[in-house]
Design a protein around this motif. Structure first.
Motif, mmCIF file in Angstrom:
data_model
loop_
_atom_site.group_PDB
_atom_site.id
_atom_site.type_symbol
_atom_site.label_atom_id
_atom_site.label_comp_id
_atom_site.label_asym_id
_atom_site.label_seq_id
_atom_site.Cartn_x
_atom_site.Cartn_y
_atom_site.Cartn_z
ATOM 1 N N TYR A 22 0.907 -1.534 0.030
ATOM 2 C CA TYR A 22 -0.201 0.224 0.357
ATOM 3 C C TYR A 22 1.069 1.363 -0.030
ATOM 4 C CZ TYR A 22 -3.577 -2.965 1.476
ATOM 5 O OH TYR A 22 -5.051 -3.516 1.370
ATOM 6 N N THR A 23 1.788 1.332 1.056
ATOM 7 C CA THR A 23 2.797 2.203 0.704
ATOM 8 C C THR A 23 3.365 3.087 -0.346
ATOM 9 O OG1 THR A 23 2.972 2.131 3.221
ATOM 10 C CG2 THR A 23 4.622 3.279 2.219
ATOM 11 N N PHE A 26 1.093 4.138 -2.638
ATOM 12 C CA PHE A 26 1.009 5.663 -2.542
ATOM 13 C C PHE A 26 1.940 6.511 -3.251
ATOM 14 C CE2 PHE A 26 1.780 9.809 0.665
ATOM 15 C CZ PHE A 26 0.323 9.804 0.560
ATOM 16 N N MET A 59 -5.294 8.730 -4.524
ATOM 17 C CA MET A 59 -5.421 8.423 -3.226
ATOM 18 C C MET A 59 -5.894 8.875 -1.763
ATOM 19 S SD MET A 59 -1.837 9.578 -3.881
ATOM 20 C CE MET A 59 -1.037 10.126 -2.521
ATOM 21 N N THR A 60 -7.228 9.093 -1.891
ATOM 22 C CA THR A 60 -8.243 8.765 -0.608
ATOM 23 C C THR A 60 -8.060 7.170 -0.861
ATOM 24 O OG1 THR A 60 -9.510 10.975 -1.133
ATOM 25 C CG2 THR A 60 -10.309 9.072 0.182
ATOM 26 N N ILE A 62 -5.917 4.909 -1.198
ATOM 27 C CA ILE A 62 -5.654 4.043 -0.688
ATOM 28 C C ILE A 62 -5.309 4.570 1.609
ATOM 29 C CG2 ILE A 62 -3.162 4.277 -0.414
ATOM 30 C CD1 ILE A 62 -3.211 4.460 -3.336
ATOM 31 N N ARG A 63 -5.543 5.758 1.522
ATOM 32 C CA ARG A 63 -5.617 6.847 2.854
ATOM 33 C C ARG A 63 -6.230 5.618 3.342
ATOM 34 N NH1 ARG A 63 -6.184 11.673 2.179
ATOM 35 N NH2 ARG A 63 -8.773 11.508 2.410
ATOM 36 N N LEU A 64 -7.906 5.053 2.570
ATOM 37 C CA LEU A 64 -8.515 4.173 3.587
ATOM 38 C C LEU A 64 -8.046 3.101 3.429
ATOM 39 C CD1 LEU A 64 -12.047 5.437 1.846
ATOM 40 C CD2 LEU A 64 -10.805 5.669 4.285
ATOM 41 N N GLN A 66 -5.225 2.007 3.615
ATOM 42 C CA GLN A 66 -3.700 1.936 5.267
ATOM 43 C C GLN A 66 -4.397 2.107 5.953
ATOM 44 O OE1 GLN A 66 -1.191 5.253 3.487
ATOM 45 N NE2 GLN A 66 0.090 3.849 2.615
ATOM 46 N N ALA A 67 -5.286 2.886 6.240
ATOM 47 C CA ALA A 67 -5.994 2.724 7.493
ATOM 48 C C ALA A 67 -6.659 1.668 8.606
ATOM 49 C CB ALA A 67 -7.723 4.353 7.434
ATOM 50 N N SER A 105 -10.153 -3.435 3.914
ATOM 51 C CA SER A 105 -9.125 -2.582 3.686
ATOM 52 C C SER A 105 -8.466 -3.900 2.381
ATOM 53 C CB SER A 105 -7.903 -3.293 4.509
ATOM 54 O OG SER A 105 -6.435 -2.669 3.805
ATOM 55 N N GLU A 112 -9.356 0.321 -5.617
ATOM 56 C CA GLU A 112 -8.037 1.206 -6.104
ATOM 57 C C GLU A 112 -7.607 0.985 -7.150
ATOM 58 O OE1 GLU A 112 -4.907 2.971 -6.973
ATOM 59 O OE2 GLU A 112 -4.279 1.084 -5.653
#
Length: 136
Positions: A22-23, A26, A59-60, A62-64, A66-67, A105, A112
Motif C-alpha cells: 500500500y505504501t 502511495f 489517494m483517498t 489508498i489512505r483508507l 492503509q487506515a 482494506s 483502487e
C-alpha cells in the motif's frame, strides 16, 4: 473452539506485506502527481486534468486501505495480547474484528486497482488522439 496466540500471529507477515504494498502504491502515485503538476501547458490539458481527478480519488482510497490495514494490525496485536493474558473470548472477538478490518482494506485495494485501470485508459486516449491526427 480453542484459539492460541499463534493463530493471530499468522496474520502479522501478511498485514506487514500488505502495508508495504500500500505504501509503495502511495509513493508511486505521489510521484505521478508531481510529474503531472509539471505539465501545466501540456497539449492534452483535458487529459491531465482528468488524470489529476482520478489520482485524487485513488489517494483517498489508498489512505483508507492503509487506515483499515493499520487498524487490522492493531486489533490483531490486541487479540494476541488478550490471548496472552488468557482472555480467550476477548482474544477471539478482537481477532474477528481484525479479520473484518483486513477484508475491508482488501476490498478498498480491489477498488483502487479498478480505478487505476481508468487512469490507464485516460492515458491511452493520448495515443488515440495521435492516431486520429495521423489519419487526417
Amino acid at each position: 473452539m480453542e484459539m492460541t496466540i499463534t493463530t493471530p500471529s499468522l496474520l502479522f507477515p501478511a498485514i506487514s506485506l500488505l502495508m508495504l504494498a500500500y505504501t509503495n502504491r502511495f509513493v508511486t502515485l505521489a510521484n505521478v502527481i508531481r510529474q503531472l503538476s509539471n505539465l501545466e501547458n501540456a497539449p492534452s490539458r483535458d487529459i491531465v486534468i482528468r488524470q489529476i481527478e482520478n489520482l485524487r480519488i485513488r489517494m483517498t482510497v489508498i489512505r483508507l486501505m492503509q487506515a483499515f490495514g493499520v487498524l487490522s494490525f492493531v486489533f490483531c496485536t490486541l487479540s494476541m495480547f488478550s490471548l496472552l493474558l488468557s482472555f480467550l473470548s476477548a482474544g477471539m472477538y478482537l481477532f474477528a474484528v481484525s479479520l473484518i478490518l483486513l477484508v475491508i482494506s482488501l476490498l478498498f485495494s480491489f477498488y483502487e486497482v479498478n480505478i487505476s485501470t481508468t487512469a490507464i485508459n485516460i492515458e491511452l486516449e493520448k495515443f488515440d488522439e495521435e492516431l486520429k491526427k495521423r489519419k487526417h
